[in-house]
Motif scaffolding. Structure first.
Motif, PDB file in Angstrom:
ATOM      1  N   THR A   1       3.137   6.517   4.514  1.00 31.22           N
ATOM      2  CA  THR A   1       2.530   5.202   4.732  1.00 31.22           C
ATOM      3  C   THR A   1       1.111   5.159   4.168  1.00 31.22           C
ATOM      4  OG1 THR A   1       3.849   4.908   6.747  1.00 31.22           O
ATOM      5  CG2 THR A   1       1.908   3.505   6.485  1.00 31.22           C
TER       6      THR A   1
ATOM      7  N   GLN B   1       1.264   4.759   0.465  1.00 30.06           N
ATOM      8  CA  GLN B   1       1.539   3.406  -0.001  1.00 30.06           C
ATOM      9  C   GLN B   1       0.261   2.602  -0.174  1.00 30.06           C
ATOM     10  OE1 GLN B   1       4.279   1.833   2.883  1.00 30.06           O
ATOM     11  NE2 GLN B   1       6.073   2.732   1.890  1.00 30.06           N
TER      12      GLN B   1
ATOM     13  N   GLY C   1       1.746  -0.256  -6.411  1.00 34.11           N
ATOM     14  CA  GLY C   1       2.875  -0.895  -5.743  1.00 34.11           C
ATOM     15  C   GLY C   1       4.212  -0.456  -6.278  1.00 34.11           C
TER      16      GLY C   1
ATOM     17  N   THR D   1       6.057   2.132  -4.138  1.00 34.48           N
ATOM     18  CA  THR D   1       6.513   1.791  -2.784  1.00 34.48           C
ATOM     19  C   THR D   1       8.007   2.001  -2.582  1.00 34.48           C
ATOM     20  OG1 THR D   1       4.700   0.205  -2.514  1.00 34.48           O
ATOM     21  CG2 THR D   1       6.596  -0.029  -1.051  1.00 34.48           C
TER      22      THR D   1
ATOM     23  N   GLU E   1       9.575   4.523   0.289  1.00 37.69           N
ATOM     24  CA  GLU E   1      10.488   4.024   1.315  1.00 37.69           C
ATOM     25  C   GLU E   1      11.800   4.802   1.299  1.00 37.69           C
ATOM     26  OE1 GLU E   1      10.043   1.949   3.701  1.00 37.69           O
ATOM     27  OE2 GLU E   1       8.000   1.362   3.164  1.00 37.69           O
TER      28      GLU E   1
END
Length: 221
Positions: free
Chosen positions: A38, A41, A46, A49, A53
């Motif tokens: 986290t 991120q 971006g 990401t 995940e």
């Protein structure tokens, strides 16, 4: 029915508690790994990401990564370059208000407990607590130091008296060495004895020819 119920409980209870403890440890490691992802991120572009995940959704990956991280950190900390870097990092942390108080205290305790050359939690003893005539098992953590050690004349020991059945909480005592009885049981055996509330007693050690005098001296003390 009661007999069969108790027999079934004795089979499943140790297994269930073992699984619960392991699940808690693995969950903690996965949680730390997820927190790192986290944080990544927020730092990485971006486009990274979706990959982060996906890594979060892989079961057990956090345990493997954290274990590998601990091993690599240990390798780094045992060479000269790593030790120098850790000393510099400690100096920086010790200059930050509030942080230095927490970090230095935790570091001193962890260095004492986990050092291979230390004596903390290497020996189980009997001590009279909470009153004379009542005995409990304690662990030797060293000798009193600092101002407290200056006020205590004679041979004193620092003891940790764990509570039952949760040995992670307890009491800190400083008592004369003559007031304790040394035990031959290992620390693991003593912990089992404490956690089981005295139900799981360690086996009585085999007495050799050189031991009766030691045992008699402890009993007189």
């Amino acid at each position: 029915m009661k007999k069969y119920l108790l027999a079934g409980l004795l089979v499943w209870l140790p297994l269930a508690i073992t699984i619960w403890v392991l699940h808690a440890i693995l969950g903690m490691l996965d949680g730390v790994f997820a927190a790192l992802l986290t944080a990544g991120q927020a730092v990485l572009p971006g486009a990274a990401t979706p990959l982060l995940e996906m890594l979060k959704s892989i079961p057990g990956l956090g345990v493997i990564v954290m274990f590998a991280g601990l091993v690599l950190t240990g390798v780094f900390a045992t060479n000269m370059a790593g030790q120098w870097a850790l000393r510099q990092g400690s100096k920086i942390l010790n200059q930050i208000p509030i942080v230095k108080s927490i970090y230095s205290s935790v570091k001193q305790v962890s260095d004492t407990l986990f050092s291979s050359s230390g004596n903390a939690f290497r020996e189980a003893v009997l001590v009279q607590y909470p009153r004379e005539g009542s005995w409990t098992i304690a662990f030797v953590t060293g000798k009193p130091g600092g101002e407290a050690g200056e006020h205590l004349r004679g041979d004193y020991l620092s003891l940790y008296v764990p509570t039952t059945p949760n040995p992670t909480s307890g009491f800190f005592l400083m008592v004369p060495r003559k007031d304790i009885i040394e035990l031959t049981m290992s620390v693991d055996e003593a912990l089992k004895y404490i956690i089981s509330m005295g139900v799981v007693a360690p086996p009585v050690p085999v007495v050799t020819k050189a031991e009766p005098a030691v045992i008699a001296r402890n009993q007189r003390g």
